[in-house]
Design a protein around this motif. Structure first.
Motif, PDB file in Angstrom:
ATOM      1  N   PHE A  31      -1.642 -42.121  19.444  1.00 39.43           N
ATOM      2  CA  PHE A  31      -3.030 -41.741  19.167  1.00 39.43           C
ATOM      3  C   PHE A  31      -3.866 -41.813  20.445  1.00 39.43           C
ATOM      4  CE2 PHE A  31      -7.440 -42.757  18.197  1.00 39.43           C
ATOM      5  CZ  PHE A  31      -7.782 -41.699  17.376  1.00 39.43           C
ATOM      6  N   SER A  35      -5.341 -38.319  21.767  1.00 32.44           N
ATOM      7  CA  SER A  35      -6.762 -38.179  21.420  1.00 32.44           C
ATOM      8  C   SER A  35      -7.661 -38.277  22.648  1.00 32.44           C
ATOM      9  CB  SER A  35      -7.181 -39.256  20.410  1.00 32.44           C
ATOM     10  OG  SER A  35      -7.141 -40.545  20.999  1.00 32.44           O
ATOM     11  N   LEU A  47      -6.866 -32.053  20.213  1.00 31.98           N
ATOM     12  CA  LEU A  47      -6.855 -33.508  20.270  1.00 31.98           C
ATOM     13  C   LEU A  47      -6.506 -34.060  18.892  1.00 31.98           C
ATOM     14  CD1 LEU A  47     -10.100 -34.352  22.291  1.00 31.98           C
ATOM     15  CD2 LEU A  47      -7.743 -34.355  23.121  1.00 31.98           C
ATOM     16  N   VAL A  48      -5.743 -35.130  18.885  1.00 31.79           N
ATOM     17  CA  VAL A  48      -5.462 -35.861  17.662  1.00 31.79           C
ATOM     18  C   VAL A  48      -6.746 -36.572  17.271  1.00 31.79           C
ATOM     19  CG1 VAL A  48      -4.203 -37.886  16.832  1.00 31.79           C
ATOM     20  CG2 VAL A  48      -2.996 -36.123  18.095  1.00 31.79           C
ATOM     21  N   LYS A  49      -7.114 -36.499  16.008  1.00 30.04           N
ATOM     22  CA  LYS A  49      -8.380 -37.090  15.559  1.00 30.04           C
ATOM     23  C   LYS A  49      -8.201 -38.350  14.709  1.00 30.04           C
ATOM     24  CE  LYS A  49     -11.084 -32.789  15.657  1.00 30.04           C
ATOM     25  NZ  LYS A  49     -10.787 -32.545  17.007  1.00 30.04           N
ATOM     26  N   ASP A  53      -2.848 -37.958  12.135  1.00 31.40           N
ATOM     27  CA  ASP A  53      -2.464 -36.880  13.064  1.00 31.40           C
ATOM     28  C   ASP A  53      -1.403 -37.375  14.048  1.00 31.40           C
ATOM     29  OD1 ASP A  53      -4.408 -35.259  11.895  1.00 31.40           O
ATOM     30  OD2 ASP A  53      -5.839 -35.495  13.545  1.00 31.40           O
TER      31      ASP A  53
END
Length: 182
Positions: A31, A35, A47-49, A53
């Motif tokens: 993450f 992110s 982007l990973v939120k 994710d």
């Protein structure tokens, strides 16, 4: 044509690092990597939120390993299991004896030679163990740090593709570096 088999998963050691399988236990580090706008600056992916994710990303990595379609490792310091970055062969082309290498590292570890050491070890793994003939890297032309790593590892610039990818409303250039087995 090559046949890849990543079972059992190959844990790889360098002088300072262990390259190991990424698991769901690494969700916080994945993450943090995926992110972070700084880490993702030159990677044209969203982007990973959420941690969900990040778990999906780990699942995608695992699926490629199980299907022998790609392999990624978590980069860890010897004696510390926490992931500092990810490195792997993202796209395998068994019919061409070729694979694409990619990597990312948390910003606080940039400029310490970590990726160079890991790339050099994966080059030998790619040529000696996977029996590749060539390894490529596709980078953003503005990613000078990655370019420097590739040059240190004897990759040669093959192409600069103008506006070759459309992402987030704009066309992006790509630069391809490669290394042939010697």
């Amino acid at each position: 044509m090559l046949n890849f088999n990543f079972t059992p998963f190959p844990v790889i050691e360098t002088e300072h690092f262990i390259l190991r399988r990424i698991t769901d236990d690494d969700v916080n580090e994945v993450f943090e990597l995926r992110s972070n706008p700084e880490t993702m600056k030159y990677i044209p992916r969203p982007l990973v939120k959420t941690t969900e994710d990040a778990l999906e990303h780990i699942g995608m990595i695992e699926e490629k390993i199980v299907k022998n379609e790609g392999i990624n490792w978590g980069i860890t310091l010897k004696g510390n299991p926490e992931i500092l970055g990810i490195i792997g062969f993202y796209r395998l082309q068994p019919e061409n004896y070729r694979a694409e290498i990619g990597y990312m590292l948390l910003p606080e570890f940039h400029g310490k030679g970590i990726i160079t050491e890991a790339v050099k070890r994966l080059i030998s793994y790619g040529f000696d163990d996977l029996k590749l003939h060539s390894i490529e890297a596709v980078i953003d032309p503005e990613n000078f740090a990655s370019e420097k790593v590739l040059q240190k590892c004897n990759f040669v610039k093959e192409a600069h593709l103008k506006e070759a990818e459309f992402y987030d409303g704009k066309f992006l250039d790509k630069v391809i570096y490669s290394l042939l087995i010697s």
